[in-house]
Motif scaffolding. Structure first.
Motif, short mmCIF file in Angstrom:
data_model
loop_
_atom_site.label_atom_id
_atom_site.label_comp_id
_atom_site.label_asym_id
_atom_site.label_seq_id
_atom_site.Cartn_x
_atom_site.Cartn_y
_atom_site.Cartn_z
N LYS A 103 8.80 63.03 38.57
CA LYS A 103 8.64 62.06 39.54
C LYS A 103 8.37 63.28 41.12
O LYS A 103 7.73 63.02 41.41
N LYS B 33 6.90 66.90 40.97
CA LYS B 33 5.20 65.93 41.17
C LYS B 33 4.64 66.15 42.87
O LYS B 33 3.94 66.51 43.40
N ASP C 167 2.65 67.89 45.65
CA ASP C 167 1.08 67.16 45.56
C ASP C 167 1.71 66.56 47.72
O ASP C 167 0.74 67.14 48.27
#
Length: 471
Positions: free
Chosen positions: A392, A395, A399
């Motif tokens: 997470k 990612k 992002d």
């Protein structure tokens, strides 16, 4: 897979990523770099102060201690012995992950909150004026050295004894002003000599004894300026030279520098290699674009590594039985699967984006931890929580990337931004490896330190020293 040409985020120059590079990045599960080879190296080396030693006020008692970092540096430090003790706990600085802001922004906050260790040393005896060193005894101003005794002013040397001004040399004894020498005894003003005794002003000599002003000799003794002499004649000639005079020594250095120009120079310094490129490479295989490395296999774009290093890219300083290291500096002593880390040793494993962590396993974005596992931002998690959170975070880093002071984008896969380093450009090895003027460095976004903090007392000015040591 074909090679690919990219434009460097930093310098805007084109660089090429080869098919073998892509295969390595896929193997360790990282994206291809967006910085070129040189800019990646600078980004790592700017964390490495090799030879500047300061005094800085430490955060606990307010006393001045010897430090890697100047008084002006924005970080807090603890004295070496206190930092390594159990009297404080870096886990007290632990932070919750905040997915509303870039992860590296959170790591930056941690980076400047947790106290740094004043010096990077271990096993020192009566060697307070040394740094980046291990197991020194009775040494003074020795840097990046290991296992030395009774030495002064040495840099990058190992197992030296009773020697002064040795650089990048192994096992010199009773030596002075030697560079890149190995297993030498009582040699002065020499470079690239190996297994030699009693040499003066010699370069590129192997298995030689009692030579003066010689270049590229093998298995010789009693030679002067590459000409043979009898033992009696040799010492009679040396008696004519006043080696105690500074002026005479300088003239001999100039003469020897001119003398060497008549000889061919080997295309590179290296031995026992297969498929290598770079300089000063030894006992290595499939090691490309590397400098000052030994015992490497499947290594690329790396500098200053010691036996043994395998399957690593963009690795600067140390090594020593490490593998699968990528974009890291000052890591070594049995490290494995370490990415984007600085000053992490020994036995650091399966960790990323860590600074000054030691003997940790499976840590992500931590600072100053010792013997910990499954930590993120200095906060403890269970194995299950850690393994769920790391993907997470990666990612999230893609992002919501970190944008540095120069507008460069740091997604997952980049080494730490330069503003994470508490050192200025001219305090680090960058100034030696990639020289820049103050104006150029500042223009390119690097910091610069104009003065060196501290008080200095000059006992004798150099111009007032006698020319001859016998005086």
């Amino acid at each position: 897979m074909k090679s690919e040409t990219k434009q460097c985020q930093n310098c805007k120059k084109d660089f090429t990523i080869e098919p073998d590079d892509f295969a390595f990045y896929e193997k360790i599960r990282v994206p291809a770099p967006t910085f070129c080879l040189e800019c990646r190296a600078i980004r790592r080396i700017i964390f490495y102060n090799q030879v500047n030693l300061y005094k800085k006020t430490e955060a606990k008692d307010g006393k001045k201690v010897f430090s890697t970092f100047s008084e002006e540096s924005p970080i807090k430090i603890y004295d070496h012995d206190y930092w390594w003790s159990d009297k404080w706990n870096p886990m007290d600085y632990g932070m919750e992950i905040d997915f509303s802001m870039p992860f590296l922004e959170q790591l930056k906050k941690l980076n400047f909150s947790v106290p740094w260790c004043s010096r990077s040393v271990r096993g020192m005896v009566n060697s307070d004026y040394c740094n980046q060193a291990s197991y020194l005894k009775n040494c003074y101003l020795c840097f990046n050295c290991n296992n030395e005794e009774n030495c002064q002013y040495c840099v990058g040397s190992n197992y030296a004894k009773d020697s002064v001004d040795c650089c990048l040399s192994l096992k010199p004894e009773l030596c002075y002003e030697v560079f890149e020498c190995n297993n030498i005894f009582q040699c002065f003003y020499c470079s690239e000599t190996k297994n030699c005794r009693n040499l003066l002003f010699c370069d590129e000599c192997l298995n030689c004894n009692d030579c003066f002003g010689c270049y590229n000799l093998r298995n010789k003794e009693y030679y002067i300026w590459n000409e043979p002499y009898s033992k009696y004649e040799y010492f009679k000639e040396l008696e004519k030279i006043n080696l105690s005079s500074y002026t005479v020594i300088q003239r001999l250095k100039e003469k020897f520098d001119k003398f060497k120009l008549q000889f061919p120079v080997k295309y590179m310094h290296g031995k026992h290699n297969k498929n290598v490129s770079g300089e000063y490479i030894y006992r290595s295989n499939n090691t490309l674009n590397c400098f000052e490395v030994g015992g490497c296999e499947n290594v690329r774009y790396s500098q200053n590594l010691a036996d043994v290093v395998k399957d690593s890219y963009d690795f600067t300083n140390w090594g020593q039985n490490s593998e699968l290291v990528y974009e890291s500096c000052m890591c070594g002593d049995s490290c494995r699967n370490v990415k984007f880390c600085s000053e992490c040793w020994p036995a650091m494993q399966d960790s990323e984006y860590c600074i000054s962590c030691h003997s940790c396993v499976s840590c992500f974005g931590c600072f100053g931890l010792r013997s910990k596992q499954y930590c993120i931002l200095n906060k403890q998690y269970t194995k299950e929580e850690y393994e769920a959170l790391v993907p997470k975070i990666i990612k999230h880093m893609n992002d919501m990337p970190y944008i540095d002071n120069r507008g460069l984008v740091y997604k997952y896969g980049e080494f730490l931004p330069i503003e994470f380093s508490p050192l200025a450009y001219n305090e680090t090895m960058c100034i030696d490896c990639f020289p820049k003027s103050k104006e150029q460095a500042i223009k390119e976004g690097y910091s610069w330190r104009d003065r060196i903090s501290g008080e200095y007392k000059i006992t004798v000015n150099a111009e007032n020293l006698p020319d001859d040591i016998k005086m």
